[in-house]
Scaffold this motif. Sequence first.
Motif, PDB file in Angstrom:
ATOM      1  N   ILE A   1       0.819  -1.210   0.000  1.00 30.00           N
ATOM      2  CA  ILE A   1       0.000   0.000   0.000  1.00 30.00           C
ATOM      3  C   ILE A   1       0.854   1.262   0.000  1.00 30.00           C
ATOM      4  O   ILE A   1       0.426   2.308  -0.485  1.00 30.00           O
ATOM      5  CB  ILE A   1      -0.968  -0.028   1.213  1.00 30.00           C
ATOM      6  CG1 ILE A   1      -2.087   1.003   1.044  1.00 30.00           C
ATOM      7  CG2 ILE A   1      -0.210   0.166   2.520  1.00 30.00           C
ATOM      8  CD1 ILE A   1      -3.214   0.836   2.038  1.00 30.00           C
ATOM      9  N   ARG A   2       2.082   1.190   0.479  1.00 33.12           N
ATOM     10  CA  ARG A   2       2.974   2.352   0.490  1.00 33.12           C
ATOM     11  C   ARG A   2       3.291   2.820  -0.923  1.00 33.12           C
ATOM     12  O   ARG A   2       3.376   4.031  -1.173  1.00 33.12           O
ATOM     13  CB  ARG A   2       4.275   2.000   1.222  1.00 33.12           C
ATOM     14  CG  ARG A   2       5.329   3.110   1.196  1.00 33.12           C
ATOM     15  CD  ARG A   2       6.596   2.693   1.926  1.00 33.12           C
ATOM     16  NE  ARG A   2       7.232   1.548   1.291  1.00 33.12           N
ATOM     17  CZ  ARG A   2       8.083   1.637   0.268  1.00 33.12           C
ATOM     18  NH1 ARG A   2       8.391   2.830  -0.242  1.00 33.12           N
ATOM     19  NH2 ARG A   2       8.646   0.559  -0.249  1.00 33.12           N
TER      20      ARG A   2
ATOM     21  N   ALA B   1      -1.446  -6.188   6.653  1.00 34.46           N
ATOM     22  CA  ALA B   1      -2.247  -6.040   7.874  1.00 34.46           C
ATOM     23  C   ALA B   1      -2.598  -4.573   8.085  1.00 34.46           C
ATOM     24  O   ALA B   1      -2.998  -4.179   9.174  1.00 34.46           O
ATOM     25  CB  ALA B   1      -1.489  -6.585   9.070  1.00 34.46           C
ATOM     26  N   ASN B   2      -2.444  -3.772   7.040  1.00 33.62           N
ATOM     27  CA  ASN B   2      -2.694  -2.341   7.120  1.00 33.62           C
ATOM     28  C   ASN B   2      -4.137  -2.044   7.505  1.00 33.62           C
ATOM     29  O   ASN B   2      -5.068  -2.644   6.993  1.00 33.62           O
ATOM     30  CB  ASN B   2      -2.358  -1.711   5.768  1.00 33.62           C
ATOM     31  CG  ASN B   2      -2.588  -0.220   5.740  1.00 33.62           C
ATOM     32  OD1 ASN B   2      -3.706   0.232   5.489  1.00 33.62           O
ATOM     33  ND2 ASN B   2      -1.542   0.547   6.007  1.00 33.62           N
ATOM     34  N   GLY B   3      -4.333  -1.094   8.407  1.00 34.63           N
ATOM     35  CA  GLY B   3      -5.671  -0.765   8.874  1.00 34.63           C
ATOM     36  C   GLY B   3      -6.581  -0.255   7.777  1.00 34.63           C
ATOM     37  O   GLY B   3      -7.774  -0.576   7.750  1.00 34.63           O
ATOM     38  N   ASN B   4      -6.063   0.532   6.846  1.00 41.54           N
ATOM     39  CA  ASN B   4      -6.886   1.041   5.752  1.00 41.54           C
ATOM     40  C   ASN B   4      -7.368  -0.091   4.858  1.00 41.54           C
ATOM     41  O   ASN B   4      -8.526  -0.107   4.414  1.00 41.54           O
ATOM     42  CB  ASN B   4      -6.095   2.053   4.923  1.00 41.54           C
ATOM     43  CG  ASN B   4      -5.863   3.350   5.665  1.00 41.54           C
ATOM     44  OD1 ASN B   4      -6.631   3.719   6.550  1.00 41.54           O
ATOM     45  ND2 ASN B   4      -4.785   4.053   5.320  1.00 41.54           N
TER      46      ASN B   4
ATOM     47  N   GLY C   1       1.326 -13.342  11.332  1.00 40.05           N
ATOM     48  CA  GLY C   1       1.946 -13.132  10.038  1.00 40.05           C
ATOM     49  C   GLY C   1       3.125 -14.043   9.775  1.00 40.05           C
ATOM     50  O   GLY C   1       3.547 -14.817  10.638  1.00 40.05           O
ATOM     51  N   PRO C   2       3.679 -13.954   8.581  1.00 37.29           N
ATOM     52  CA  PRO C   2       4.878 -14.727   8.210  1.00 37.29           C
ATOM     53  C   PRO C   2       6.103 -14.135   8.894  1.00 37.29           C
ATOM     54  O   PRO C   2       5.996 -13.101   9.571  1.00 37.29           O
ATOM     55  CB  PRO C   2       4.931 -14.547   6.696  1.00 37.29           C
ATOM     56  CG  PRO C   2       4.317 -13.196   6.473  1.00 37.29           C
ATOM     57  CD  PRO C   2       3.224 -13.076   7.491  1.00 37.29           C
ATOM     58  N   PRO C   3       7.273 -14.737   8.739  1.00 30.57           N
ATOM     59  CA  PRO C   3       8.491 -14.183   9.346  1.00 30.57           C
ATOM     60  C   PRO C   3       8.666 -12.698   9.018  1.00 30.57           C
ATOM     61  O   PRO C   3       8.537 -12.283   7.870  1.00 30.57           O
ATOM     62  CB  PRO C   3       9.605 -15.024   8.725  1.00 30.57           C
ATOM     63  CG  PRO C   3       8.959 -16.351   8.472  1.00 30.57           C
ATOM     64  CD  PRO C   3       7.555 -16.013   8.037  1.00 30.57           C
TER      65      PRO C   3
ATOM     66  N   MET D   1      -1.259 -10.724   9.449  1.00 31.36           N
ATOM     67  CA  MET D   1      -1.731 -10.742   8.077  1.00 31.36           C
ATOM     68  C   MET D   1      -3.249 -10.748   8.136  1.00 31.36           C
ATOM     69  O   MET D   1      -3.827 -10.849   9.234  1.00 31.36           O
ATOM     70  CB  MET D   1      -1.220 -11.986   7.337  1.00 31.36           C
ATOM     71  CG  MET D   1      -1.631 -13.294   7.991  1.00 31.36           C
ATOM     72  SD  MET D   1      -1.435 -14.762   6.945  1.00 31.36           S
ATOM     73  CE  MET D   1      -2.875 -14.610   5.843  1.00 31.36           C
ATOM     74  N   LEU D   2      -3.888 -10.646   6.977  1.00 28.26           N
ATOM     75  CA  LEU D   2      -5.350 -10.597   6.938  1.00 28.26           C
ATOM     76  C   LEU D   2      -5.947 -11.725   6.087  1.00 28.26           C
ATOM     77  O   LEU D   2      -5.371 -12.123   5.084  1.00 28.26           O
ATOM     78  CB  LEU D   2      -5.825  -9.259   6.363  1.00 28.26           C
ATOM     79  CG  LEU D   2      -5.422  -7.981   7.104  1.00 28.26           C
ATOM     80  CD1 LEU D   2      -5.887  -6.753   6.330  1.00 28.26           C
ATOM     81  CD2 LEU D   2      -5.985  -7.969   8.520  1.00 28.26           C
ATOM     82  N   ARG D   3      -7.111 -12.197   6.560  1.00 26.12           N
ATOM     83  CA  ARG D   3      -7.917 -13.116   5.746  1.00 26.12           C
ATOM     84  C   ARG D   3      -9.358 -12.640   5.799  1.00 26.12           C
ATOM     85  O   ARG D   3      -9.904 -12.409   6.867  1.00 26.12           O
ATOM     86  CB  ARG D   3      -7.822 -14.544   6.265  1.00 26.12           C
ATOM     87  CG  ARG D   3      -8.638 -15.541   5.404  1.00 26.12           C
ATOM     88  CD  ARG D   3      -8.328 -16.990   5.794  1.00 26.12           C
ATOM     89  NE  ARG D   3      -8.714 -17.278   7.158  1.00 26.12           N
ATOM     90  CZ  ARG D   3      -8.015 -18.078   7.974  1.00 26.12           C
ATOM     91  NH1 ARG D   3      -6.909 -18.671   7.569  1.00 26.12           N
ATOM     92  NH2 ARG D   3      -8.412 -18.294   9.209  1.00 26.12           N
TER      93      ARG D   3
END
Length: 222
Positions: free
Chosen positions: A159-160, A189-192, A209-211, A216-218
């Motif tokens: 997203i950056r 996992a960004n809030g936006n 999340g991964p290493p 992370m999100l699902r």
Amino acid sequence: MKRTLFKTGDGSYTLHIPEWDEQYHSKHGAIAEALHVFIKEGLYHWFSKNKETEVSILEIGFGTGLNALLTFLETEKNPFKVHYTGVEAYPLEIGEIVKLNYTSLLNASEKIFLTMHHSPWEQISSISENFQLTKQQKFFSEINSENSFNLIYFDAFGIRVQPELWTEEIFKKMYTALNPNGALVTYAANGNARRAMQTVGFEVERLSGPPGKKEMLRGTKI
């Protein structure tokens, strides 16, 4: 846009874009990230919730083909079939692909990996009896599928650097493309991004999340 080879934390390579200071995969481990996010929390989660033998997957950002290769390898070990669609606006050059070390680290077939990249765009290619691949060269905003996929691997650039890929507009397309009870997994996992997913209807979970990443999100289409 210039791309350079980058060795990640688990020894697997990814490609780095100096102009953006961004990688195609996590600098903490390209293979490790993909296995955790897309295979464990995506593919195997979906099969654990749905007692089926076939799954239709949409990948957002075909890129290096790592996620497709890892998914193919799971079909070699399990009695299920995968219909895999990878969307990519800017395909990599084969000269970049052959420098990646995924097949040696995974003890996988280099021929299969290169067949995936050589397979024609906009056509269905049978990579094996249990793995069918379709590559589509287009922008994510041009996706207009409806109730077509069980699972989405959302592996867009972060997203950056490309905030336009993490909007309600894009996630609405993802939601529409999924079948009921389908899932979308992403390393982000960004809030936006999480709020955009919730706004369009996803039931969103924060997962470990991964290493190198806490979460992370699902998202699940209810």
